[in-house]
Enzyme design. Structure first.
Site, PDB file in Angstrom:
ATOM      1  N   SER A 153      46.190  41.945  27.114  1.00  0.00           N
ATOM      2  CA  SER A 153      45.916  41.608  28.515  1.00  0.00           C
ATOM      3  C   SER A 153      44.415  41.661  28.783  1.00  0.00           C
ATOM      4  O   SER A 153      43.652  40.931  28.149  1.00  0.00           O
ATOM      5  CB  SER A 153      46.715  42.535  29.436  1.00  0.00           C
ATOM      6  OG  SER A 153      46.699  42.080  30.761  1.00  0.00           O
ATOM      7  N   ASP A 251      55.209  34.557  30.826  1.00  0.00           N
ATOM      8  CA  ASP A 251      53.996  35.210  31.315  1.00  0.00           C
ATOM      9  C   ASP A 251      53.166  34.200  32.108  1.00  0.00           C
ATOM     10  O   ASP A 251      52.890  33.101  31.608  1.00  0.00           O
ATOM     11  CB  ASP A 251      53.194  35.732  30.123  1.00  0.00           C
ATOM     12  CG  ASP A 251      51.950  36.507  30.501  1.00  0.00           C
ATOM     13  OD1 ASP A 251      51.652  36.629  31.709  1.00  0.00           O
ATOM     14  OD2 ASP A 251      51.276  36.995  29.587  1.00  0.00           O
ATOM     15  N   HIS A 281      54.839  39.161  30.506  1.00  0.00           N
ATOM     16  CA  HIS A 281      53.572  39.837  30.273  1.00  0.00           C
ATOM     17  C   HIS A 281      53.845  41.305  29.917  1.00  0.00           C
ATOM     18  O   HIS A 281      54.761  41.926  30.442  1.00  0.00           O
ATOM     19  CB  HIS A 281      52.705  39.765  31.530  1.00  0.00           C
ATOM     20  CG  HIS A 281      51.296  40.199  31.305  1.00  0.00           C
ATOM     21  ND1 HIS A 281      50.371  39.395  30.675  1.00  0.00           N
ATOM     22  CD2 HIS A 281      50.640  41.349  31.614  1.00  0.00           C
ATOM     23  CE1 HIS A 281      49.213  40.030  30.620  1.00  0.00           C
ATOM     24  NE2 HIS A 281      49.360  41.217  31.181  1.00  0.00           N
TER      25      HIS A 281
END
Length: 307
Positions: A153, A251, A281
């Site tokens: 991320s 995501d 995600h």
């Protein structure tokens, strides 16, 4: 493919977002409260917390040694958390799995967080620790070969920014970049990438939440137009190290990671992009206990081994 049943169960149980501004201290405490006790964690030969004395100052790092050996490749890991959450403790299980599956010595970086630390403090810490690892190679028993950077991320954002910064500064010892569902474009206009619309609601991370979650970083001075803030905006990707980019089907950030991989290949950089079906995600951090998602660590191992 629909959302994996275990992930769907988790998403269905999420509380409704609280009203009002985000509270970083409370959210960090909540994350830390969910960390597994030490006796339940994956055992390795050694795990130690040390201070890296770098050009950016003293940076806490956690070093994971998988087995006893004369030397090791090194992987430097940057945790996710929208630049204001996360720590080597909250992502300890990710670093342990990386060390075990790859056989590399893993260095997890406790970089400074927004909003307390303004841009580019966190990025500076990540870059400085990467340089420190090369400089301290003998004390780390580095084999002088593999020196990879990895992140999930926002940590993937830092990994991409670190390799770009290293290239521009003539530091060419980074051998691989590994990005798990990276946040590479901090311009959150939903028209920029189809996945921001397709996966906007109902998959855990929601498109409407991206801007407020990243506001601490942007408001600290991180300009989304700056390629060190939004690595996807870098115009010249030639000369960067080979990349592994892993994305989740559901995501919102899926398309920017996959676009980065395509642009790397267009620039002559070896890049492998894998989309994990049924995943949203954060699937490496939260769902790597599911066998099909634990595969990210063996895929990472194979990428590092060139197979």
């Amino acid at each position: 493919m629909t959302l994996h049943p275990e992930i769907a169960k988790f998403v269905a149980g999420l509380p409704a977002p609280a009203g009002g501004p985000l509270d970083p201290a409370a959210m960090r405490a909540g994350d830390e409260a969910h960390v597994a006790p030490l006796e339940q964690r994956l055992p390795l030969r050694a795990v130690e917390d040390v201070t890296a004395r770098t050009e950016a100052g003293e940076v806490p790092v956690r070093i994971y040694t998988p087995v006893e050996a004369d030397s090791y490749g090194v992987l430097i890991y940057f945790h996710g958390g929208a630049f204001f959450l996360g720590s080597p403790e909250t992502h300890d299980h990710v670093a342990r799995s990386l060390a075990k599956e790859t056989g590399l010595k893993v260095i997890s970086v406790g970089y400074r967080l927004a909003p307390e630390a303004a841009f580019p403090a966190g990025l500076d810490d990540c870059y400085a620790v990467t340089r420190w690892a090369a400089d301290e190679g003998e004390s780390l028993a580095w084999n002088g070969a593999t020196l990879a950077v990895a992140g999930d991320s926002s940590g993937g954002n830092f990994a991409a920014a670190v390799v770009a910064k290293a290239h521009d500064e003539g530091f060419h010892r980074i051998t691989h970049q590994i990005l798990y569902y990276p946040s590479l474009d901090l311009d959150f206009n939903a028209d920029r990438h189809a996945s921001l619309r397709e996966n906007a609601v109902g998959y855990g991370l929601e498109t409407a939440g991206l801007k407020p979650f990243n506001a601490f970083y942007i408001d600290s001075g991180a300009d989304p137009a700056d390629p060190l803030v939004s690595p996807l905006k870098r115009t010249d990707l030639t000369g960067l190290p080979p990349a592994l980019v892993l994305t989740g089907e559901h995501d919102p950030l899926r398309d920017e990671g996959e676009l980065y991989g395509r642009r790397l290949r267009e620039a002559g950089v070896a890049a492998t992009v894998t989309r994990y079906e049924g995943a949203g995600h954060g699937f490496v951090q939260h769902f790597s206990w599911i066998p099909e998602y634990h595969q990210v660590f063996t895929e990472t191992r194979d990428f590092l081994n060139g197979s």
